[in-house]
Design a protein around this motif. Structure first.
Motif, PDB file in Angstrom:
ATOM      1  N   GLU A  81       0.830  -1.188   0.000  1.00 57.83           N
ATOM      2  CA  GLU A  81       0.000   0.000   0.000  1.00 57.83           C
ATOM      3  C   GLU A  81       0.874   1.251   0.000  1.00 57.83           C
ATOM      4  OE1 GLU A  81      -2.447  -0.342   3.385  1.00 57.83           O
ATOM      5  OE2 GLU A  81      -3.585  -2.052   2.639  1.00 57.83           O
ATOM      6  N   LEU A  82       0.305   2.338  -0.468  1.00 57.55           N
ATOM      7  CA  LEU A  82       1.035   3.598  -0.536  1.00 57.55           C
ATOM      8  C   LEU A  82       1.189   4.181   0.862  1.00 57.55           C
ATOM      9  CD1 LEU A  82       2.286   5.927  -2.146  1.00 57.55           C
ATOM     10  CD2 LEU A  82      -0.007   6.899  -2.339  1.00 57.55           C
ATOM     11  N   TYR A  83       2.407   4.611   1.170  1.00 58.91           N
ATOM     12  CA  TYR A  83       2.670   5.271   2.443  1.00 58.91           C
ATOM     13  C   TYR A  83       3.306   6.636   2.147  1.00 58.91           C
ATOM     14  CZ  TYR A  83       4.653   6.477   6.924  1.00 58.91           C
ATOM     15  OH  TYR A  83       4.978   7.141   8.076  1.00 58.91           O
ATOM     16  N   TYR A  84       2.728   7.704   2.718  1.00 59.05           N
ATOM     17  CA  TYR A  84       3.249   9.044   2.454  1.00 59.05           C
ATOM     18  C   TYR A  84       3.002   9.923   3.673  1.00 59.05           C
ATOM     19  CZ  TYR A  84      -1.696   9.962   1.511  1.00 59.05           C
ATOM     20  OH  TYR A  84      -3.049  10.046   1.614  1.00 59.05           O
ATOM     21  N   SER A 123      -0.696   8.798   5.488  1.00 62.74           N
ATOM     22  CA  SER A 123      -1.516   7.873   4.697  1.00 62.74           C
ATOM     23  C   SER A 123      -2.529   7.178   5.572  1.00 62.74           C
ATOM     24  CB  SER A 123      -0.623   6.838   4.010  1.00 62.74           C
ATOM     25  OG  SER A 123       0.075   6.083   4.973  1.00 62.74           O
ATOM     26  N   GLY A 176       7.685   9.818   1.517  1.00 62.68           N
ATOM     27  CA  GLY A 176       6.978   8.555   1.314  1.00 62.68           C
ATOM     28  C   GLY A 176       7.933   7.451   0.947  1.00 62.68           C
TER      29      GLY A 176
END
Length: 659
Positions: free
Chosen positions: A400-403, A474, A559
């Motif tokens: 999953e995207l982490y930012y 996120s 990120g």
């Protein structure tokens, strides 16, 4: 049919052909246009591929079989093959006994269940014996039984029998009390808080020392066997063989019933011997080899006594079959008892050793897994910031995207100059970067300075990447608030420029001052490395290496990039400006933007105006150099003002003297 693409290769661009670096290393470039035209080709090797696949499957099956055989070979014992064992014994004593290939499973490991690895055997035998109290209880019951039988059939040596029986029962009772006292106390006082006396504690320690000591357990085991044989010896000494023979012969001649209590009853003695053999094999946590050897010696000694010393008495005793002599019936009972108990105990010992081996392997795998987990944690913390590494260790497993988004972060780029990056100098670069990382370790925990990446000879770092400063995180991260709180608690520490000061909006600009201080420490470290290398008796071109540093500040987005070989990176205008400040800067100077210079002046640092500098993508902008003296110390504004006033006073004094 397979589709085989064709490509068109064209010469490289003119810029690539004129590049000095590529010309220096004789690198030729080419272009591959995207107009790929696939063409159909008949695959004539289809049958051969199928044959190769079948051969590969057979090889895999054979490898699986070999692996299974190797696993079975690792077992402490396996299936018993008498033919192979006798063949092995013949080879060991035959003409091939000196050859290297005779290294199969030893007979001692099959029949006496001995581990091939001495360390496993040592660890298994030195385990605490928590069943010792039950073995002592069984030995005490056997001792009572033998004493009762001996006392019931004692005819002459009453005093000696009573003394031997009394000593045996008393000693076994003391051992029984020592081993069972702790359990009885726990059973009695388990429901209440009871404070034990010193004597009780001393008895507890004695019992535990016996349980944990193999030597003490062997001593108790041998004493029990010797005590049993002492009881039997009294019965044998009470028998007068010559008188028994005379009475038996006269009873046959004169037809009267003799007194059978003149000597021991052979079957009673044989049954007592079977009890002793059973006790010798059943006693727990004694080396199985020792138990088998002791039991075999007991049976052999008893059969020798039957055949050679009391053969007449045994021969004229009852038998199990009219066509089977009595002494052979006695021997058969002893042998059957020995073999039956041997195989029963062998199975028990086999199960115990297999369980122990599996338990040791499990503990080893758990230890290896713990070491691997610690290594992964250390590796992740070296690659990613602490709070991001904890995300990957706990939750972020679905790519999953982490930012994160930060309003104020200071960014630094530091590049080495006059340093040719080739193979001989790679070790020098590694040592310099390692020294930079050592300085970073002091700033990371207390001042929120994080190393982002290294590109060539450029060192990139940032200050202010903390979750308390982030305005956006996120969605996946917000589901793990407990992890965030734990990380924040772990990162709190006391320092001169503490992180707690950064939490307020008025103090967020301190990240610029902290990162500038870190940059000055890097310049000091490089100066020290240059001096050290100059003193080495090695001719290198790195002694004149210098460094330019660019710093900027502002809004930054951070990120994690990628699903494998992840990398924590930052983006934003502050990052681009810091890179431009580094590329347009001068060696030995820290170049900053106008906004960053204003922030540093709030903390008393002198920032000298350089002039209007062309910045790629932004045009011509005013830039500043942070004031640094020849000792790599900051120049402060009040010092400069004081120096200027001193200079003006000295000039005024000199003018007055001239007047």
């Amino acid at each position: 049919m397979v589709i085989e693409p064709t490509y068109t290769v064209q010469p490289g661009t003119e810029k690539a052909r004129n590049d000095p670096f590529l010309q220096k290393h004789n690198v030729v470039t080419y272009l591959i246009p995207p107009n790929v035209k696939p063409r159909a080709v008949i695959d004539l090797d289809f049958v051969s591929v199928r044959i190769i696949d079948s051969e590969t499957e057979l090889e895999q099956q054979s490898s699986v079989g070999l692996e299974l055989r190797e696993e079975f070979q690792k077992m402490p014992v396996g299936p018993v093959s008498l033919r192979e064992n006798f063949k092995e014994i013949f080879n060991l004593w035959g003409k091939n006994r000196h050859k290297e290939y005779i290294r199969t499973r030893p007979v001692i490991g099959i029949y006496l269940l001995h581990f091939r690895d001495p360390r496993l055997e040592y660890g298994y035998m030195h385990q605490p014996d928590y069943m010792l109290k039950y073995s002592i209880l069984l030995a005490w019951v056997f001792g009572l039984t033998l004493s009762y039988i001996q006392y019931a059939h004692d005819t002459g040596m009453v005093k000696l029998g009573i003394i031997v029986d009394g000593v045996v029962i008393l000693s076994l009772s003391i051992l029984l009390f020592l081993t069972w006292y702790k359990k009885l106390c726990f059973l009695r006082y388990s429901t209440q808080d009871h404070k034990y006396s010193r004597i009780s504690c001393c008895l507890f320690r004695v019992a535990e020392s016996i349980q944990r000591s193999l030597i003490k357990r062997i001593g108790i085991y041998m004493y029990t066997i010797i005590a049993y044989f002492g009881i039997i010896s009294v019965m044998l000494m009470d028998c007068d063989r010559e008188e028994y023979e005379v009475v038996h012969i006269e009873s046959k001649l004169y037809h009267y019933e003799p007194d059978m209590n003149m000597c021991f009853h052979p079957w009673m003695l044989t049954n007592m011997m079977c009890l002793i053999i059973g006790m010798s094999l059943i006693f727990t946590r004694i080396p199985f080899m020792m138990k088998v050897v002791v039991s075999a010696l007991e049976a052999l000694t008893y059969m020798i006594i039957l055949f050679f010393q009391y053969g007449y008495i045994v021969h004229h005793s009852l038998t199990t079959n009219p066509y089977f002599e009595a002494e052979y019936a006695h021997c058969l009972l002893v042998i059957i008892t020995l073999l039956s108990l041997y195989f029963k105990e062998r199975q028990t010992e086999f199960n115990n050793k297999i369980n122990y081996k599996w338990r040791e392997e499990l503990l080893k795998k758990q230890h290896d897994a713990l070491i691997a987990d610690q290594s992964i944690t250390i590796l992740l913390h070296n690659i990613l910031p602490a709070h991001v590494a904890n995300v990957y260790l706990t939750s972020l497993a679905r790519h999953e995207l982490y930012y994160e988004d930060y309003a104020m972060v200071a960014v630094m780029f530091a590049s080495l100059h006059n340093f040719e990056l080739d193979l001989p100098n790679l070790r020098v670069l590694n040592e310099i970067i390692s020294e930079f990382d050592r300085i970073l370790s002091y700033y990371r925990d207390d001042y929120l300075v994080e190393k982002i990446k290294i590109v060539g000879c450029t060192y990139m770092a940032a200050c202010g990447l903390d979750l308390r400063f982030s305005s956006v995180i996120s969605q996946e991260r917000t589901t793990h608030e407990s992890v965030i709180q734990e990380v924040l608690r772990a990162r709190r520490s006391i320092s001169v420029f503490r992180k707690d000061k950064f939490a307020s909006s008025e103090k967020k600009e301190e990240v610029v001052f902290v990162l500038t201080t870190f940059a000055l420490d890097l310049m000091r470290t490089l100066w020290t490395c240059n001096n050290d290398y100059k003193n080495l008796p090695v001719d290198r071109d790195v002694f004149s290496a210098d460094m330019s540093i660019g710093i900027s500040s502002g809004e930054v987005m951070a990120g994690v990039v990628g699903a494998s070989q992840v990398h924590y990176d930052i983006w934003g205008n502050a990052v681009n400006m810091a890179s431009r400040m580094d590329s347009t800067g001068l060696a030995g100077q820290i170049q900053v933007t106008e906004e960053t210079a204003e922030m540093l002046r709030k903390y008393g640092l002198e920032c000298n105006y350089r002039g209007m500098t062309f910045v790629k993508g932004r045009g011509i902008l005013p830039t500043y150099f942070v004031g640094i003296d020849e000792n790599y110390e900051f120049k402060y504004i009040y010092e400069s003002r004081h120096q200027d006033s001193d200079d003006s006073k000295s000039k005024q004094t000199s003018s007055e003297k001239d007047a």
